[in-house]
Design an enzyme around this catalytic site. Structure first.
Site, PDB file in Angstrom:
ATOM      1  CE  LYS A 299      -4.041  -1.971   2.766  1.00  0.00           C
ATOM      2  NZ  LYS A 299      -5.053  -1.550   1.538  1.00  0.00           N
TER       3      LYS A 299
ATOM      4  NE  ARG B 295     -10.898  -9.757  -2.378  1.00  0.00           N
ATOM      5  CZ  ARG B 295     -10.985  -9.027  -2.988  1.00  0.00           C
ATOM      6  NH1 ARG B 295     -11.565  -9.128  -4.369  1.00  0.00           N
ATOM      7  NH2 ARG B 295     -11.320  -7.583  -2.802  1.00  0.00           N
TER       8      ARG B 295
HETATM    9  N1  BES Z   1      -8.051  -3.849   4.234  1.00  0.00           N
HETATM   10  C1  BES Z   1      -8.393  -3.326   3.107  1.00  0.00           C
HETATM   11  C2  BES Z   1      -9.468  -2.578   2.965  1.00  0.00           C
HETATM   12  C3  BES Z   1      -9.719  -1.406   3.631  1.00  0.00           C
HETATM   13  C4  BES Z   1      -9.432  -0.233   3.040  1.00  0.00           C
HETATM   14  C5  BES Z   1     -10.196  -1.526   4.946  1.00  0.00           C
HETATM   15  C6  BES Z   1      -9.577   1.286   3.750  1.00  0.00           C
HETATM   16  C7  BES Z   1     -10.449  -0.254   5.771  1.00  0.00           C
HETATM   17  C8  BES Z   1     -10.029   0.921   4.970  1.00  0.00           C
HETATM   18  C9  BES Z   1      -8.383  -4.532   2.033  1.00  0.00           C
HETATM   19  O1  BES Z   1      -7.546  -5.730   2.427  1.00  0.00           O
HETATM   20  C10 BES Z   1      -7.988  -4.004   0.751  1.00  0.00           C
HETATM   21  O2  BES Z   1      -6.617  -3.860   0.678  1.00  0.00           O
HETATM   22  N2  BES Z   1      -8.536  -4.146  -0.418  1.00  0.00           N
HETATM   23  C11 BES Z   1      -8.167  -3.587  -1.614  1.00  0.00           C
HETATM   24  C12 BES Z   1      -8.703  -4.487  -2.601  1.00  0.00           C
HETATM   25  C13 BES Z   1      -8.018  -4.412  -3.755  1.00  0.00           C
HETATM   26  C14 BES Z   1      -6.732  -4.656  -3.928  1.00  0.00           C
HETATM   27  C15 BES Z   1      -8.796  -5.296  -4.955  1.00  0.00           C
HETATM   28  C16 BES Z   1      -8.934  -2.143  -1.821  1.00  0.00           C
HETATM   29  O3  BES Z   1     -10.038  -1.974  -1.404  1.00  0.00           O
HETATM   30  O4  BES Z   1      -8.048  -1.466  -2.133  1.00  0.00           O
HETATM   31 MN    MN Z   2      -5.322  -5.457   1.751  1.00  0.00          MN
END
Ligand code: BES
Ligand code: MN
Ligand code: ZN
Length: 490
Positions: free
Chosen positions: A266, A340
């Protein structure tokens, strides 16, 4: 850990008012009707309350709001908190009013003259929910929270009415504490230890370690934790308050104690927020605690996947293909779509091991749900309209925002992989829905299932009706209510 909120109910004693220290709260109707307690406060304060209620200031006060008269002459108290509440206020309105009192209370001692309140339990629950603060990690000890005394005409009745509500508030606090903890403190091991502590309440706790998860074939879950020094775990909490042999409701939680994204790292800005990526597991644990504390007459099993998503030489790579416990293979396109993967194996395990009557999973699963619904409502996905309606009703009655989102074949197609049974991301369009579609592939035919995407509501940047800014505990109240309404036979 938290500032505990100590609440007691006593019989109304008007003679105690003049000498009460801290704050004194009175309840007044929108039209300015005072009860005996308020009248006594008014008399001791030489008519100050009545003058306030007759002023144009009171006209602007809406039900559920509080106005404070500071340093009133004639009283020892530092303030009179005047709570505006309709005589026929429903439970939710009463709880919101209590929260308004909890907010002005601060660290002070509080005496509430609640003779006019029909549901003192909800009032007390509201006070507790909003008076909560997380203060564990400050070197200076916080000001101790003063106790709350609620004066009513029938304290025994009030106590009985309040007990299950305060049990639920306690569960909410447990969730908020977990969500607020930094990831260097709340490791997977520490999380499992805190869960094990719940055995004292009569919950049966089992913690599955990596070797067992390997044996079970939970490679998707394990693949997420490969990059971390913290061992991956699955913790199970069983509450058997219902009829023997009745299939349980299964509550399943995403417990990513920190989500860096893994090799699909990230960006730096805001990454610290990913300490809350165990929010789904936090809500499951808080709910199980609430159910145990209020001795719910139902069979419920809580199962959480505890992992940390870190980059390292051992971490899962984009492009890796990993087998699930179910047997289906997954091409991991993006290691940041890890929640997931954890849930898929835990959902499958739940069905194989516990044959649940229904399943609800909770996860801070997608950023996309925040784009769609903001911080007001969680996304609700389900394969069963009837079950879904029941949940939405429970959430509505508890004042927890929830919004029904769609599922469908067309979305599922976005998960098609060239080299495996599916890939773990479906592209940018409908990101929250394709995440839910991924999960649905691990739900057996005929098992009613709800997926709650709580990424927007688990922790918020501004206070809500019931919580100060920070961790909310969203979902504990709705789930406890759902269990009470649908699973506790009478
Ligand atoms: N934990 C994150 C989602 C999230 C984002 C929770 C902001 C709380 C606040 C999740 O694991 C994630 O990173 N999701 C990605 C998915 C994508 C790579 C398809 C996302 O939402 O960007
Ligand atoms: Mn994630
Ligand atoms: Zn995540």
């Amino acid at each position: 850990m938290t500032t505990p909120v100590d609440i007691t109910f006593t019989e109304t004693d008007l003679d105690a008012i003049a000498g009460a220290t801290g704050r004194v709260a009175v309840v007044v109707t929108p039209s300015g009707k005072m009860d005996a307690g308020a009248r006594r406060v008014n008399r001791v304060a030489k008519g100050a309350l009545k003058r306030f209620l007759e002023s144009d200031k009171w006209e602007k006060v809406k039900p559920g709001e509080v106005r404070s008269l500071a340093w009133p002459a004639g009283l020892e108290a530092e303030a009179i908190d005047v709570l505006c509440l309709e005589k026929g206020a429903d439970p939710l309105e009463t709880r919101k009013a209590g929260a308004a009192l909890g907010k002005v209370k601060g660290a002070a001692e509080l005496l509430v003259l609640a003779g006019q309140v029909r549901r003192p339990g909800e009032l007390a629950q509201g006070i507790a929910l909003r008076a909560y603060t997380f203060s564990d990690r400050k070197s200076e000890a916080p000001e101790a929270a003063g106790p709350v005394t609620v004066m009513v005409s029938k304290p025994d009745e009030a106590r009985e009415q309040a007990a299950p509500l305060l049990a639920v508030a306690d569960g909410v606090f447990f969730t908020r504490d977990l969500v607020s903890e930094p990831a260097n403190h709340l490791t997977t091991t520490e999380f499992a230890n805190r869960i094990s502590g719940l055995a004292d309440l009569g919950l049966k706790i089992t913690v599955l370690e990596e070797a067992e998860l390997e044996k079970l074939g939970m490679h998707l879950l394990l693949s997420v934790g490969h990059g971390s020094v913290s061992p991956s775990k699955v913790a199970v909490m069983e509450w058997s308050g219902g009829r023997k042999g009745d299939a349980p409701l299964a509550l399943i939680g995403k417990g990513v104690v920190f989500d860096t994204g893994g090799i699909s790292l990230k960006p730096a800005g805001g990454m610290e927020e990913m300490t809350m990526d165990m929010g789904g597991a936090g809500v499951v644990v808080g709910t199980m605690r609430a159910l145990a504390l209020r001795k719910a007459g139902a069979n419920v099993v809580g199962i959480v996947g505890l992992v940390e998503n870190m980059p390292s030489g051992q971490a899962t790579r984009p492009g890796d293909v990993v087998a699930s416990m179910k047997g289906d293979t997954v091409e991991i396109i993006n290691t940041d779509a890890e929640g997931r993967l954890v849930l898929a194996d835990v959902l499958w395990y739940a069905q194989e091991k516990y044959k649940p009557a229904a399943m609800i999973d909770l996860a801070t699963l997608t950023g996309a749900i925040i784009i769609g619904l903001g911080h007001e409502k969680a996304g609700v996905f389900s394969n069963d309209e009837n079950f879904c309606d029941k949940f939405l009703r429970a959430a509505g009655n508890e004042g927890e925002g929830a919004w029904h989102m769609p599922l469908g074949e067309a979305y599922d197609k976005q998960l098609k992989s060239d080299i495996a049974d599916m890939k773990n991301v479906g592209g940018r369009p409908a990101g929250s829905i394709t995440a839910a579609q991924f999960l649905q592939r691990f739900v057996k035919e005929g098992v009613p299932w709800i997926h709650l995407d709580i990424a927007g509501v688990a922790r918020v940047g501004a206070e809500t009706d019931f919580a100060p800014k920070g961790a909310t505990g969203w979902g504990v109240m709705a789930l406890s209510r759902l269990v009470a309404d649908q699973y506790e036979g009478d």
